[in-house]
Enzyme design. Structure first.
Site, PDB file in Angstrom:
ATOM      1  N   ASP A 137      27.199  60.659  62.500  1.00 26.28           N
ATOM      2  CA  ASP A 137      26.633  61.994  62.437  1.00 26.28           C
ATOM      3  C   ASP A 137      26.718  62.513  61.000  1.00 26.28           C
ATOM      4  OD1 ASP A 137      25.336  64.142  63.513  1.00 26.28           O
ATOM      5  OD2 ASP A 137      27.155  65.148  64.198  1.00 26.28           O
TER       6      ASP A 137
ATOM      7  N   HIS B 154      23.227  74.941  57.067  1.00 31.19           N
ATOM      8  CA  HIS B 154      24.354  74.758  57.983  1.00 31.19           C
ATOM      9  C   HIS B 154      25.655  74.564  57.196  1.00 31.19           C
ATOM     10  CE1 HIS B 154      26.679  73.446  61.450  1.00 31.19           C
ATOM     11  NE2 HIS B 154      26.923  72.287  60.892  1.00 31.19           N
TER      12      HIS B 154
ATOM     13  N   GLU C 155      24.935  71.936  69.067  1.00 27.33           N
ATOM     14  CA  GLU C 155      24.438  71.746  67.706  1.00 27.33           C
ATOM     15  C   GLU C 155      23.049  71.146  67.794  1.00 27.33           C
ATOM     16  OE1 GLU C 155      28.075  71.528  64.528  1.00 27.33           O
ATOM     17  OE2 GLU C 155      27.317  69.596  65.238  1.00 27.33           O
TER      18      GLU C 155
ATOM     19  N   GLU D   5      20.309  69.070  66.659  1.00 24.31           N
ATOM     20  CA  GLU D   5      20.149  67.950  65.735  1.00 24.31           C
ATOM     21  C   GLU D   5      18.993  67.074  66.183  1.00 24.31           C
ATOM     22  OE1 GLU D   5      23.541  65.754  64.474  1.00 24.31           O
ATOM     23  OE2 GLU D   5      24.975  67.360  64.902  1.00 24.31           O
TER      24      GLU D   5
ATOM     25  N   ASP E 138      24.694  67.803  69.756  1.00 26.48           N
ATOM     26  CA  ASP E 138      26.049  67.379  69.415  1.00 26.48           C
ATOM     27  C   ASP E 138      27.012  68.473  69.880  1.00 26.48           C
ATOM     28  OD1 ASP E 138      28.159  66.021  68.265  1.00 26.48           O
ATOM     29  OD2 ASP E 138      27.860  66.945  66.304  1.00 26.48           O
TER      30      ASP E 138
ATOM     31  N   ARG F  24      34.638  74.239  69.240  1.00 25.02           N
ATOM     32  CA  ARG F  24      35.017  74.707  67.901  1.00 25.02           C
ATOM     33  C   ARG F  24      36.512  74.925  67.726  1.00 25.02           C
ATOM     34  NH1 ARG F  24      30.784  72.956  65.194  1.00 25.02           N
ATOM     35  NH2 ARG F  24      28.835  73.898  65.897  1.00 25.02           N
TER      36      ARG F  24
ATOM     37  N   GLN G 135      38.128  71.433  67.512  1.00 24.98           N
ATOM     38  CA  GLN G 135      37.738  70.852  66.221  1.00 24.98           C
ATOM     39  C   GLN G 135      38.518  71.476  65.058  1.00 24.98           C
ATOM     40  OE1 GLN G 135      33.494  71.250  65.583  1.00 24.98           O
ATOM     41  NE2 GLN G 135      33.581  70.504  63.483  1.00 24.98           N
TER      42      GLN G 135
ATOM     43  N   LYS H 230      34.325  66.771  69.500  1.00 25.06           N
ATOM     44  CA  LYS H 230      32.956  66.245  69.577  1.00 25.06           C
ATOM     45  C   LYS H 230      32.785  65.169  70.646  1.00 25.06           C
ATOM     46  CE  LYS H 230      31.350  68.147  65.643  1.00 25.06           C
ATOM     47  NZ  LYS H 230      30.113  68.923  65.551  1.00 25.06           N
TER      48      LYS H 230
ATOM     49  N   THR I 260      27.685  63.804  73.923  1.00 27.22           N
ATOM     50  CA  THR I 260      26.604  64.004  72.963  1.00 27.22           C
ATOM     51  C   THR I 260      25.324  63.647  73.715  1.00 27.22           C
ATOM     52  OG1 THR I 260      28.072  63.216  71.212  1.00 27.22           O
ATOM     53  CG2 THR I 260      25.732  63.378  70.663  1.00 27.22           C
TER      54      THR I 260
ATOM     55  N   GLU J 192      27.210  79.567  63.966  1.00 26.05           N
ATOM     56  CA  GLU J 192      26.478  80.307  62.937  1.00 26.05           C
ATOM     57  C   GLU J 192      25.806  81.554  63.515  1.00 26.05           C
ATOM     58  OE1 GLU J 192      24.141  77.495  60.162  1.00 26.05           O
ATOM     59  OE2 GLU J 192      24.763  76.209  61.816  1.00 26.05           O
TER      60      GLU J 192
END
Lengths: 432, 432
Positions: B142, B149, B215, B217, B249, B253, B256, B269, B273, B380
């Site tokens: 990844d 970002h 996420e 992606e 993904d 948080r 992580q 993570k 996925t 975000e």
């Protein structure tokens, strides 16, 4: 007095009847099992166990109907090109195989001993086989579980005040590694190229790594996996671990240092990771179990285990520069330096629901001991190149082209060893 | 006016004759191809392409001898249970397959159009098939390649002065991900449990993640790989990329943030996925190529490419809370926000000699755009939970149990779309 086999086993052999580690091999073209045709395709890989200086071909044993227990009778697990199916079958199958093989190879058992043609077919000299990766590794994870290694690396990069981050004492820190570049012992290692820290305002360095290192590790081979979303309980985790191999987590320290913020090691690691060919089972290691370090602070409940053990496995690393005849031993350490046990690692890895698959590889992280002579990599041994290491007169800071790195591991019993053999690799120059 | 197929393709379909994305599917038990026997085992997975609301079964096309070009004639690549063999064959095979399929499906070509029995055998309604992972993913990487970002995350965690580390502008930062927990669109996501930051001197939090995020992606599927030790040149890298999928993904948080020092993301993570089932080829995306961002500072020589392009792919994310009937769109972004191109990513990934294998997956990283409405994750969008997002009246900071997250991606041409369909997943409560 150890168990006795009809196969000659030297007293200092790593592979007596008490060990019986599993691997995957291919008879080399000169050996009897491979046929004589000039354009014949090479014989397929098959599982074997090591006994003395020989490899017992389990596909032949299986084909001859000698696995006659309830689980392995008629199982195709030893007719595969990897150990994945067998390791996925779990401890009852492993126990049955071990009993059968210890009996078949014992000095008192005539089945193989007195059957010359079968014996010649199934017992091959180690020098006449090519060893391959024991399992197809779906995922490879690398932990960071020696407190001495964490402390040394932290001190080098962040200073003694912030050496070990607070999370380290609460969870076995780890990262996902690259599975494709796992290679078997004996594979040459091409010095990787990459970016390193810029000097001042210049662009970054690019070229062959100037800080090529080894990392002395062991790695667990996962047995039965778990479903996605279903964590493995720490007290059941041992049943999900088939055995251990030696592992050299080759590292390019300059590449790693520049790239690793904020997502961790990447190309500084993924150019090659070497493992030893023989998987020593937890059953064979059981006599060498010892208490694991007392953990303070107390781990969270999901990491508290009823049996908190390590294994007493002596480790040593030799480096043989190209022009030398013999390796110089640069470190002696022990697997029991692991702060977080294998079972805690596995329980933590799956607590979020992450699924393991048979054959997955879990590296322990560098197994440094407390004394400077037991540090597990050159980063620590030369304190990031600040001092040199003398290898029989040749000064080294990091690995040089032509260096061969040789790991060995062994449990020493009263009458026998349970060993891992060696895990080796020679450094080749970078591509032009 | 776009190409015309004898299969009905609605004007707003993602899957006209210009697209022909590849996937792997299994006919569901009610469909004609699966047989009628009550205890029959399920039909094996097979490759297909999407056309309108249908799936063309490539195993049937291949079995009927309709791949008659020099490369694919007699090739077993479409008789496999994954796309790995086909993607490993490289661009000439992909071009030949695309030409053959565009001809076979065109309105003017009678071969399939006028052969009712063959047509019924090979064209299945999308609603009557189960989509599976398109390739067996050996390794998943990844990247972290949207500057918006990187800037937002850096500002949230390290403050605006140190938002983007210096290395980011010299190399496509990435980490190794977990391959085993890659799941196909539509798979439920169990809220993971894990450790989070301690409050003061207390032990860490343990429990269900309180900051579950998506996420946005995309991910490249690798075609032909490279040998260990042999990097892929940036100007040849496009020939090693088969196509693209959407990727969520999923990220915890809090897990992580606590675990990621010093080795990067791990259990935050690896619980799941999600990827979309249809791989859109670079050939189909070619009409939507656009200039990639000018890079300043100038990349190092091995990352300078003669053709520095992205693709204009519109992206959107909807969230549908359990009690809602429709999803609320929470962000609209574009693939062209990628700072480091797919080819630069691949060249960098292999510059150390790391080997790719066909079917490997390379995630782009979160594809945030410059405006707040184009941010690619809740971290975000809610600035790490400091503000709420209104989803048709329901306030959200992070994902809640029952939320369904729906990604869609599409290239909009004058007369047709080249789309990716959707990539979805619903959040289930954590285990008790």
């Amino acid at each position: 007095m150890g168990l006795r086999s009809f196969v000659d086993v030297a007293p200092d052999s790593h592979f007596p009847l008490e060990n019986l580690p599993y691997g995957v091999f291919r008879p080399s073209s000169s050996s009897s099992a491979s046929g004589a045709g000039g354009d014949a395709s090479p014989p397929p890989p098959r599982p074997g166990v090591a006994i003395g200086d020989f490899v017992l071909d389990l596909s032949v044993i299986s084909g001859a109907g000698l696995f006659d227990g309830p689980i392995l009778k008629n199982s195709p697990c030893f007719l595969q090109t990897s150990l994945n199916m067998f390791v996925g079958m779990g401890r009852p199958a492993w126990k049955e195989a071990r009993l059968t093989l210890q009996r078949l190879l014992s000095a008192d058992e005539p089945t193989l001993r007195d059957n010359t043609s079968l014996r010649e077919k199934c017992l091959l000299k180690m020098t006449e086989v090519e060893m391959l990766l024991p399992t197809v590794v779906g995922d490879y994870t690398d932990f960071y579980c020696s407190v001495h290694h964490a402390k040394n690396c932290g001190t080098i990069f962040r200073g003694p005040e912030n050496a070990i981050p607070r999370n380290w004492f609460y969870l076995p820190v780890a990262y996902h590694g690259r599975a494709s570049s796992i290679v078997i012992s004996g594979t040459d290692i091409i010095r990787p190229r990459g970016q390193g820290y810029p000097m001042g305002n210049s662009p970054p360095y690019f070229g062959p790594t100037q800080k090529l290192d080894f990392e002395l590790e062991m790695a667990a081979i996962v047995g039965p996996g778990n479903e996605l979303g279903r964590p493995i309980n720490v007290n059941e985790a041992a049943d999900h671990i088939f055995g251990l191999v030696l592992m050299n987590d080759w590292s390019a320290r300059d590449i790693q240092a520049w790239e690793c913020v904020p997502l961790g090691p990447f190309l500084g690691k993924s150019f090659s990771t070497t493992i030893s060919p023989w998987v020593v089972t937890l059953d064979a290691l059981e006599p060498f179990a010892c208490d694991a370090p007392v953990q303070d602070p107390q781990p969270l409940a999901y990491l508290v285990e009823s049996k908190h053990i390590n294994y007493d496995i002596s480790l040593e690393v030799g480096i043989k520069p190209a022009e030398h005849e013999h390796p110089a031993i640069v470190t002696r350490s022990n697997f029991k330096n692991l702060y977080w046990t294998l079972t805690q690692q596995l329980a933590h890895h799956t607590v979020n629901g992450c699924n393991m698959r048979p054959g997955d590889l879990l590296g322990t992280g560098t197994l440094s001991g407390p004394e400077p002579e037991s540090f597990g990599c050159l980063l620590e041994l030369t304190w990031n190149g600040q001092k040199s290491l003398s290898l029989n007169g040749s000064d080294h800071k990091f690995l040089e082209d032509g260096d061969e790195v040789i790991f060995r591991a062994c449990c020493k019993g009263k009458d026998y060893n349970v060993g891992f053999g060696s895990c080796t690799g020679k450094v080749l120059p970078a591509l032009p």
